[in-house]
Design a protein around this motif. Structure first.
Motif, PDB file in Angstrom:
ATOM      1  N   LEU A  75     153.129 -28.363 150.171  1.00 29.83           N
ATOM      2  CA  LEU A  75     152.650 -28.855 148.882  1.00 29.83           C
ATOM      3  C   LEU A  75     151.133 -28.840 148.874  1.00 29.83           C
ATOM      4  O   LEU A  75     150.496 -28.921 149.931  1.00 29.83           O
ATOM      5  CB  LEU A  75     153.145 -30.287 148.663  1.00 29.83           C
ATOM      6  CG  LEU A  75     154.661 -30.451 148.568  1.00 29.83           C
ATOM      7  CD1 LEU A  75     155.044 -31.919 148.673  1.00 29.83           C
ATOM      8  CD2 LEU A  75     155.177 -29.855 147.273  1.00 29.83           C
ATOM      9  N   SER A  76     150.556 -28.781 147.702  1.00 31.21           N
ATOM     10  CA  SER A  76     149.107 -28.829 147.589  1.00 31.21           C
ATOM     11  C   SER A  76     148.581 -30.128 148.174  1.00 31.21           C
ATOM     12  O   SER A  76     149.112 -31.200 147.899  1.00 31.21           O
ATOM     13  CB  SER A  76     148.692 -28.735 146.116  1.00 31.21           C
ATOM     14  OG  SER A  76     147.297 -28.992 145.996  1.00 31.21           O
ATOM     15  N   LYS A  77     147.532 -30.021 148.979  1.00 29.72           N
ATOM     16  CA  LYS A  77     146.928 -31.228 149.550  1.00 29.72           C
ATOM     17  C   LYS A  77     145.999 -31.914 148.569  1.00 29.72           C
ATOM     18  O   LYS A  77     145.526 -33.013 148.829  1.00 29.72           O
ATOM     19  CB  LYS A  77     146.217 -30.905 150.860  1.00 29.72           C
ATOM     20  CG  LYS A  77     145.009 -30.039 150.715  1.00 29.72           C
ATOM     21  CD  LYS A  77     144.361 -29.789 152.055  1.00 29.72           C
ATOM     22  CE  LYS A  77     143.073 -29.025 151.839  1.00 29.72           C
ATOM     23  NZ  LYS A  77     142.262 -28.956 153.027  1.00 29.72           N
ATOM     24  N   ASP A  78     145.741 -31.283 147.443  1.00 24.66           N
ATOM     25  CA  ASP A  78     144.868 -31.861 146.424  1.00 24.66           C
ATOM     26  C   ASP A  78     145.686 -32.739 145.484  1.00 24.66           C
ATOM     27  O   ASP A  78     146.149 -32.289 144.432  1.00 24.66           O
ATOM     28  CB  ASP A  78     144.146 -30.758 145.647  1.00 24.66           C
ATOM     29  CG  ASP A  78     143.256 -29.917 146.547  1.00 24.66           C
ATOM     30  OD1 ASP A  78     142.636 -30.497 147.463  1.00 24.66           O
ATOM     31  OD2 ASP A  78     143.210 -28.692 146.351  1.00 24.66           O
ATOM     32  N   VAL A  79     145.881 -33.965 145.886  1.00 30.75           N
ATOM     33  CA  VAL A  79     146.645 -34.935 145.102  1.00 30.75           C
ATOM     34  C   VAL A  79     145.631 -35.923 144.524  1.00 30.75           C
ATOM     35  O   VAL A  79     145.106 -36.773 145.239  1.00 30.75           O
ATOM     36  CB  VAL A  79     147.697 -35.654 145.974  1.00 30.75           C
ATOM     37  CG1 VAL A  79     148.464 -36.668 145.159  1.00 30.75           C
ATOM     38  CG2 VAL A  79     148.637 -34.638 146.606  1.00 30.75           C
ATOM     39  N   ASP A  80     145.351 -35.774 143.241  1.00 27.61           N
ATOM     40  CA  ASP A  80     144.292 -36.557 142.603  1.00 27.61           C
ATOM     41  C   ASP A  80     144.797 -37.695 141.734  1.00 27.61           C
ATOM     42  O   ASP A  80     143.998 -38.515 141.286  1.00 27.61           O
ATOM     43  CB  ASP A  80     143.414 -35.630 141.750  1.00 27.61           C
ATOM     44  CG  ASP A  80     142.741 -34.558 142.584  1.00 27.61           C
ATOM     45  OD1 ASP A  80     142.306 -34.870 143.717  1.00 27.61           O
ATOM     46  OD2 ASP A  80     142.655 -33.413 142.109  1.00 27.61           O
ATOM     47  N   THR A  81     146.099 -37.727 141.465  1.00 31.01           N
ATOM     48  CA  THR A  81     146.638 -38.772 140.597  1.00 31.01           C
ATOM     49  C   THR A  81     147.902 -39.359 141.200  1.00 31.01           C
ATOM     50  O   THR A  81     148.581 -38.716 142.011  1.00 31.01           O
ATOM     51  CB  THR A  81     146.980 -38.216 139.194  1.00 31.01           C
ATOM     52  OG1 THR A  81     148.080 -37.314 139.305  1.00 31.01           O
ATOM     53  CG2 THR A  81     145.783 -37.533 138.533  1.00 31.01           C
ATOM     54  N   LEU A  82     148.209 -40.554 140.745  1.00 41.89           N
ATOM     55  CA  LEU A  82     149.449 -41.207 141.159  1.00 41.89           C
ATOM     56  C   LEU A  82     150.649 -40.384 140.711  1.00 41.89           C
ATOM     57  O   LEU A  82     151.640 -40.276 141.436  1.00 41.89           O
ATOM     58  CB  LEU A  82     149.494 -42.614 140.559  1.00 41.89           C
ATOM     59  CG  LEU A  82     150.568 -43.544 141.063  1.00 41.89           C
ATOM     60  CD1 LEU A  82     150.380 -43.846 142.540  1.00 41.89           C
ATOM     61  CD2 LEU A  82     150.540 -44.836 140.263  1.00 41.89           C
ATOM     62  N   GLU A  83     150.559 -39.774 139.549  1.00 39.14           N
ATOM     63  CA  GLU A  83     151.648 -38.952 139.033  1.00 39.14           C
ATOM     64  C   GLU A  83     151.914 -37.761 139.946  1.00 39.14           C
ATOM     65  O   GLU A  83     153.069 -37.421 140.213  1.00 39.14           O
ATOM     66  CB  GLU A  83     151.339 -38.481 137.604  1.00 39.14           C
ATOM     67  CG  GLU A  83     151.314 -39.594 136.580  1.00 39.14           C
ATOM     68  CD  GLU A  83     150.039 -40.460 136.619  1.00 39.14           C
ATOM     69  OE1 GLU A  83     148.983 -40.004 137.136  1.00 39.14           O
ATOM     70  OE2 GLU A  83     150.105 -41.613 136.152  1.00 39.14           O
ATOM     71  N   GLN A  84     150.848 -37.109 140.434  1.00 39.50           N
ATOM     72  CA  GLN A  84     151.013 -35.991 141.370  1.00 39.50           C
ATOM     73  C   GLN A  84     151.660 -36.474 142.662  1.00 39.50           C
ATOM     74  O   GLN A  84     152.540 -35.797 143.207  1.00 39.50           O
ATOM     75  CB  GLN A  84     149.669 -35.347 141.693  1.00 39.50           C
ATOM     76  CG  GLN A  84     149.073 -34.530 140.576  1.00 39.50           C
ATOM     77  CD  GLN A  84     147.670 -34.053 140.933  1.00 39.50           C
ATOM     78  OE1 GLN A  84     146.830 -34.830 141.384  1.00 39.50           O
ATOM     79  NE2 GLN A  84     147.426 -32.776 140.721  1.00 39.50           N
ATOM     80  N   ALA A  85     151.223 -37.617 143.159  1.00 35.44           N
ATOM     81  CA  ALA A  85     151.789 -38.170 144.397  1.00 35.44           C
ATOM     82  C   ALA A  85     153.283 -38.438 144.227  1.00 35.44           C
ATOM     83  O   ALA A  85     154.096 -38.064 145.081  1.00 35.44           O
ATOM     84  CB  ALA A  85     151.051 -39.451 144.784  1.00 35.44           C
ATOM     85  N   ARG A  86     153.637 -39.066 143.122  1.00 35.75           N
ATOM     86  CA  ARG A  86     155.053 -39.366 142.881  1.00 35.75           C
ATOM     87  C   ARG A  86     155.870 -38.090 142.668  1.00 35.75           C
ATOM     88  O   ARG A  86     157.033 -38.013 143.078  1.00 35.75           O
ATOM     89  CB  ARG A  86     155.188 -40.313 141.695  1.00 35.75           C
ATOM     90  CG  ARG A  86     154.704 -41.714 142.043  1.00 35.75           C
ATOM     91  CD  ARG A  86     155.709 -42.765 141.646  1.00 35.75           C
ATOM     92  NE  ARG A  86     155.486 -44.000 142.355  1.00 35.75           N
ATOM     93  CZ  ARG A  86     154.704 -44.997 141.933  1.00 35.75           C
ATOM     94  NH1 ARG A  86     154.058 -44.892 140.789  1.00 35.75           N
ATOM     95  NH2 ARG A  86     154.585 -46.094 142.659  1.00 35.75           N
ATOM     96  N   ALA A  87     155.272 -37.075 142.059  1.00 32.43           N
ATOM     97  CA  ALA A  87     155.969 -35.799 141.879  1.00 32.43           C
ATOM     98  C   ALA A  87     156.231 -35.134 143.229  1.00 32.43           C
ATOM     99  O   ALA A  87     157.306 -34.569 143.450  1.00 32.43           O
ATOM    100  CB  ALA A  87     155.154 -34.867 140.981  1.00 32.43           C
ATOM    101  N   HIS A  88     155.274 -35.214 144.145  1.00 30.52           N
ATOM    102  CA  HIS A  88     155.471 -34.678 145.502  1.00 30.52           C
ATOM    103  C   HIS A  88     156.642 -35.388 146.186  1.00 30.52           C
ATOM    104  O   HIS A  88     157.491 -34.749 146.809  1.00 30.52           O
ATOM    105  CB  HIS A  88     154.213 -34.867 146.343  1.00 30.52           C
ATOM    106  CG  HIS A  88     153.167 -33.802 146.187  1.00 30.52           C
ATOM    107  ND1 HIS A  88     153.250 -32.758 145.305  1.00 30.52           N
ATOM    108  CD2 HIS A  88     151.991 -33.635 146.845  1.00 30.52           C
ATOM    109  CE1 HIS A  88     152.178 -31.996 145.418  1.00 30.52           C
ATOM    110  NE2 HIS A  88     151.392 -32.508 146.360  1.00 30.52           N
TER     111      HIS A  88
END
Length: 171
Positions: A75-88
């Protein structure tokens, strides 16, 4: 049971993804600017909180892809938002739940890339025990430690929520 070992690995991965989601929830409740939280680091030369989330997810995700004989794509290591983190976390959970390999997969050898020009070929059980699980716990611990450093009300029980169903109160 033919898939006893694989099912146990899946259980561990799912329950630890739940811990990561719980850690995210604590961060969400404690910090108004969760986007800024995603950029926080334990030390300057370490990856930020959001990247720690991606690295946690990459361990079970890579295992699921390997079990399906797919190329491992992190997965992309560029997680800039809580939404991206939860999607991962959600994507990783779905991939782990879909693992259909049987325990014979654990008799194979896993080739692990370890950076430019470096690799290890490990029996699958050693790959899991000596590579995947230590990486999984390391990155969960770093995410936990970042919240602690920032003053979030987080404790050891938050890190070990998977034990909650087994906890009893003494009389």
């Amino acid at each position: 049971m033919a898939n006893q070992e694989i099912n146990e690995i899946k259980r561990i991965f799912i329950s630890r993804l739940d811990v990561l989601d719980h850690i995210l929830s604590i961060g969400e409740k404690h910090f108004a600017d969760t986007n800024a939280l995603m950029q926080e680091r334990l030390a300057e030369d370490m990856y930020p909180f959001g990247t720690q989330v991606a690295f946690v997810c990459n361990q079970p995700l890579g295992f699921a892809q390997w079990c399906a004989d797919q190329a491992i794509e992190n997965l992309s290591k560029d997680v800039d938002t809580l939404e991206q983190a939860r999607a991962h976390i959600a994507l990783t959970r779905q991939m782990v739940e879909r693992i259909a390999a049987d325990d014979s997969k654990l008799d194979e050898v896993k080739h692990i890339g370890l950076g430019p020009g470096r690799y290890a070929d490990l029996p699958a059980r050693q790959y899991i025990n000596d590579f995947l699980m230590p990486n999984l716990y390391f990155h969960i611990s770093i995410a936990y430690a970042i919240l602690r450093k920032l003053g979030a009300p987080i404790g050891k029980f938050d890190y070990m929520t998977f034990l909650a169903p087994h906890v009893k109160q003494e009389a």
